[in-house]
Every structure is written in C-alpha cells, then in structure tokens.
Scaffold this motif. Structure first.
Motif, short mmCIF file in Angstrom:
data_model
loop_
_atom_site.label_atom_id
_atom_site.label_comp_id
_atom_site.label_asym_id
_atom_site.label_seq_id
_atom_site.Cartn_x
_atom_site.Cartn_y
_atom_site.Cartn_z
N GLU A 61 50.18 110.96 -16.55
CA GLU A 61 51.02 110.21 -14.78
C GLU A 61 50.56 110.79 -13.63
O GLU A 61 51.18 112.13 -13.81
CB GLU A 61 52.06 109.53 -14.92
CG GLU A 61 53.09 110.30 -15.24
CD GLU A 61 54.86 109.86 -15.65
OE1 GLU A 61 55.47 109.67 -15.29
OE2 GLU A 61 54.44 109.54 -16.81
N GLY B 282 41.50 107.94 -24.25
CA GLY B 282 42.92 107.15 -24.68
C GLY B 282 43.89 108.33 -24.51
O GLY B 282 44.58 107.47 -24.58
N ALA B 283 43.53 109.32 -25.02
CA ALA B 283 44.19 110.34 -25.43
C ALA B 283 45.16 110.89 -23.75
O ALA B 283 46.24 110.39 -23.34
CB ALA B 283 44.66 111.12 -26.09
N LEU C 19 44.72 108.91 -20.95
CA LEU C 19 44.97 107.51 -20.14
C LEU C 19 46.42 107.64 -20.46
O LEU C 19 46.98 106.48 -19.75
CB LEU C 19 44.68 106.09 -20.66
CG LEU C 19 42.79 106.54 -19.46
CD1 LEU C 19 42.08 105.79 -20.20
CD2 LEU C 19 42.86 106.55 -17.98
N THR C 20 46.82 107.48 -21.91
CA THR C 20 47.94 107.69 -22.50
C THR C 20 49.12 108.79 -22.16
O THR C 20 50.02 107.79 -21.85
CB THR C 20 47.83 107.65 -24.02
OG1 THR C 20 47.37 106.70 -24.27
CG2 THR C 20 49.48 107.29 -24.60
N LEU C 21 48.50 110.21 -21.58
CA LEU C 21 49.84 110.68 -21.71
C LEU C 21 49.70 110.87 -19.93
O LEU C 21 51.18 112.19 -20.01
CB LEU C 21 49.05 112.04 -22.74
CG LEU C 21 49.59 111.81 -24.16
CD1 LEU C 21 48.74 113.26 -24.54
CD2 LEU C 21 50.28 111.86 -24.33
#
Length: 83
Positions: free
Chosen positions: A32, A25-26, A28-30
């Motif tokens: 790009e 999750g971290a 995918l959030t952080l």
C-alpha cells in the motif's frame, strides 16, 4: 495407475504457471502506498510523496527487496495511485 512423464510434466508446468500469479497476488495484498509529508528547507512550503509499505512493516527490508520489480511496474502502470 502408472504415472507417466507427461503427467509429471503437466504438474510441474501447472506449478510454474501458478507461481507468477501468486507473486503478483501477494504483492497486491501486502502493498500500500503511504503518504509522507515533507517540508522545504526554509519551512515555508510542504509537499507530499509516497513510499511503499509492504506487509505493515513485517519482514523488514526483505519484502521491499523481494517486491521491488513489481513496485517499479506498479508505479508505471498506475501512477495516479502514487501521485
């Protein structure tokens, strides 16, 4: 109410199962992909490649190192995001 070893083990097992989810999750959030345009040495043609930026540059290279395994997996599972 007495705490038993079984209930303590259940708490530890739940925490250990939540850690991989928090890691993914971290990531995918952080993370790009960031496009980079490059030119050939003769300057006539140009192309595009992608590098990863994690956390908007926060943490320097530490986050890139920490998330390196997931980056490699992400590039294999979702190549269209990186192409």
């Amino acid at each position: 109410m007495k705490k038993t070893r079984a209930s303590e083990g259940l708490i530890v097992a739940a925490a250990l199962l939540l850690l991989p989810g928090a890691y993914v999750g971290a990531y995918l959030t952080l993370s790009e992909p960031v496009p980079q345009v490059y030119r050939s040495p003769d300057g006539k043609s140009e192309g595009r490649s992608y590098r990863e930026r994690i956390g908007g540059g926060v943490g320097g290279g530490y986050l890139e190192t920490f998330f390196w395994p997931l980056t490699q997996l992400d590039r294999k599972l979702r190549p269209e995001r990186w192409a």
